[in-house]
Design a protein around this motif. Structure first.
Motif, PDB file in Angstrom:
ATOM      1  N   MET A   1    -108.955  83.897   9.636  1.00 37.71           N
ATOM      2  CA  MET A   1    -110.066  84.180   8.740  1.00 37.71           C
ATOM      3  C   MET A   1    -111.343  84.264   9.551  1.00 37.71           C
ATOM      4  O   MET A   1    -111.503  83.568  10.554  1.00 37.71           O
ATOM      5  CB  MET A   1    -110.162  83.099   7.671  1.00 37.71           C
ATOM      6  N   LYS A   2    -112.245  85.103   9.132  1.00 40.66           N
ATOM      7  CA  LYS A   2    -113.531  85.275   9.791  1.00 40.66           C
ATOM      8  C   LYS A   2    -114.630  84.709   8.901  1.00 40.66           C
ATOM      9  O   LYS A   2    -114.589  84.850   7.688  1.00 40.66           O
ATOM     10  CB  LYS A   2    -113.814  86.766  10.020  1.00 40.66           C
ATOM     11  N   ALA A   3    -115.608  84.077   9.506  1.00 40.18           N
ATOM     12  CA  ALA A   3    -116.750  83.546   8.774  1.00 40.18           C
ATOM     13  C   ALA A   3    -117.705  84.685   8.417  1.00 40.18           C
ATOM     14  O   ALA A   3    -117.917  85.601   9.209  1.00 40.18           O
ATOM     15  CB  ALA A   3    -117.479  82.507   9.610  1.00 40.18           C
ATOM     16  N   VAL A   4    -118.245  84.621   7.206  1.00 40.80           N
ATOM     17  CA  VAL A   4    -119.212  85.610   6.736  1.00 40.80           C
ATOM     18  C   VAL A   4    -120.424  84.855   6.224  1.00 40.80           C
ATOM     19  O   VAL A   4    -120.296  83.848   5.534  1.00 40.80           O
ATOM     20  CB  VAL A   4    -118.606  86.467   5.594  1.00 40.80           C
ATOM     21  N   SER A   5    -121.589  85.335   6.557  1.00 39.37           N
ATOM     22  CA  SER A   5    -122.822  84.681   6.142  1.00 39.37           C
ATOM     23  C   SER A   5    -123.547  85.548   5.119  1.00 39.37           C
ATOM     24  O   SER A   5    -123.692  86.760   5.316  1.00 39.37           O
ATOM     25  CB  SER A   5    -123.709  84.463   7.366  1.00 39.37           C
ATOM     26  N   ILE A   6    -123.984  84.939   4.019  1.00 35.22           N
ATOM     27  CA  ILE A   6    -124.802  85.653   3.036  1.00 35.22           C
ATOM     28  C   ILE A   6    -126.027  84.806   2.730  1.00 35.22           C
ATOM     29  O   ILE A   6    -126.005  83.583   2.893  1.00 35.22           O
ATOM     30  CB  ILE A   6    -124.022  85.955   1.727  1.00 35.22           C
ATOM     31  N   LYS A   7    -127.079  85.461   2.310  1.00 33.71           N
ATOM     32  CA  LYS A   7    -128.303  84.744   1.981  1.00 33.71           C
ATOM     33  C   LYS A   7    -128.437  84.646   0.468  1.00 33.71           C
ATOM     34  O   LYS A   7    -128.163  85.598  -0.253  1.00 33.71           O
ATOM     35  CB  LYS A   7    -129.516  85.464   2.565  1.00 33.71           C
ATOM     36  N   MET A   8    -128.836  83.454   0.000  1.00 31.04           N
ATOM     37  CA  MET A   8    -129.079  83.239  -1.420  1.00 31.04           C
ATOM     38  C   MET A   8    -130.072  82.101  -1.556  1.00 31.04           C
ATOM     39  O   MET A   8    -130.254  81.313  -0.627  1.00 31.04           O
ATOM     40  CB  MET A   8    -127.772  82.919  -2.152  1.00 31.04           C
ATOM     41  N   ASN A   9    -130.708  82.039  -2.728  1.00 32.05           N
ATOM     42  CA  ASN A   9    -131.662  80.957  -2.937  1.00 32.05           C
ATOM     43  C   ASN A   9    -130.917  79.683  -3.331  1.00 32.05           C
ATOM     44  O   ASN A   9    -129.697  79.684  -3.542  1.00 32.05           O
ATOM     45  CB  ASN A   9    -132.730  81.342  -3.969  1.00 32.05           C
ATOM     46  N   GLU A  10    -131.629  78.577  -3.405  1.00 33.08           N
ATOM     47  CA  GLU A  10    -131.003  77.278  -3.662  1.00 33.08           C
ATOM     48  C   GLU A  10    -130.316  77.237  -5.023  1.00 33.08           C
ATOM     49  O   GLU A  10    -129.230  76.666  -5.150  1.00 33.08           O
ATOM     50  CB  GLU A  10    -132.059  76.160  -3.574  1.00 33.08           C
ATOM     51  N   GLU A  11    -130.893  77.853  -6.021  1.00 31.25           N
ATOM     52  CA  GLU A  11    -130.282  77.884  -7.361  1.00 31.25           C
ATOM     53  C   GLU A  11    -128.932  78.617  -7.324  1.00 31.25           C
ATOM     54  O   GLU A  11    -127.951  78.170  -7.923  1.00 31.25           O
ATOM     55  CB  GLU A  11    -131.225  78.572  -8.344  1.00 31.25           C
TER      56      GLU A  11
END
Length: 62
Positions: free
Chosen positions: A26-36
């Motif tokens: 498996m490969k790690a994927v990064s996404i951006k989101m706010n705290e909520e």
């Protein structure tokens, strides 16, 4: 002074935590989101929930 080799130390093959539940790499994927959004993702089930949704989703041309 000579160093004697004792067969200890150095990198060991097969060390570390083994993958859990997946035989394929498996490969790690990064996404951006706010705290909520992050809190909501955790409540929904986190990464396993996301993987399930991706697996069930149809591609746009299907």
């Amino acid at each position: 002074m000579e160093k004697k080799l004792t067969g200890r130390g150095g990198p060991g093959r097969g060390q570390g935590r083994k993958p859990k539940g997946y035989s394929e790499a498996m490969k790690a994927v990064s996404i951006k989101m706010n705290e909520e959004q992050r809190e909501k993702l955790n409540l929904l089930g986190g990464a396993p929930w996301v993987r399930e949704k991706i697996d069930k989703a149809k591609l746009p041309h299907e």
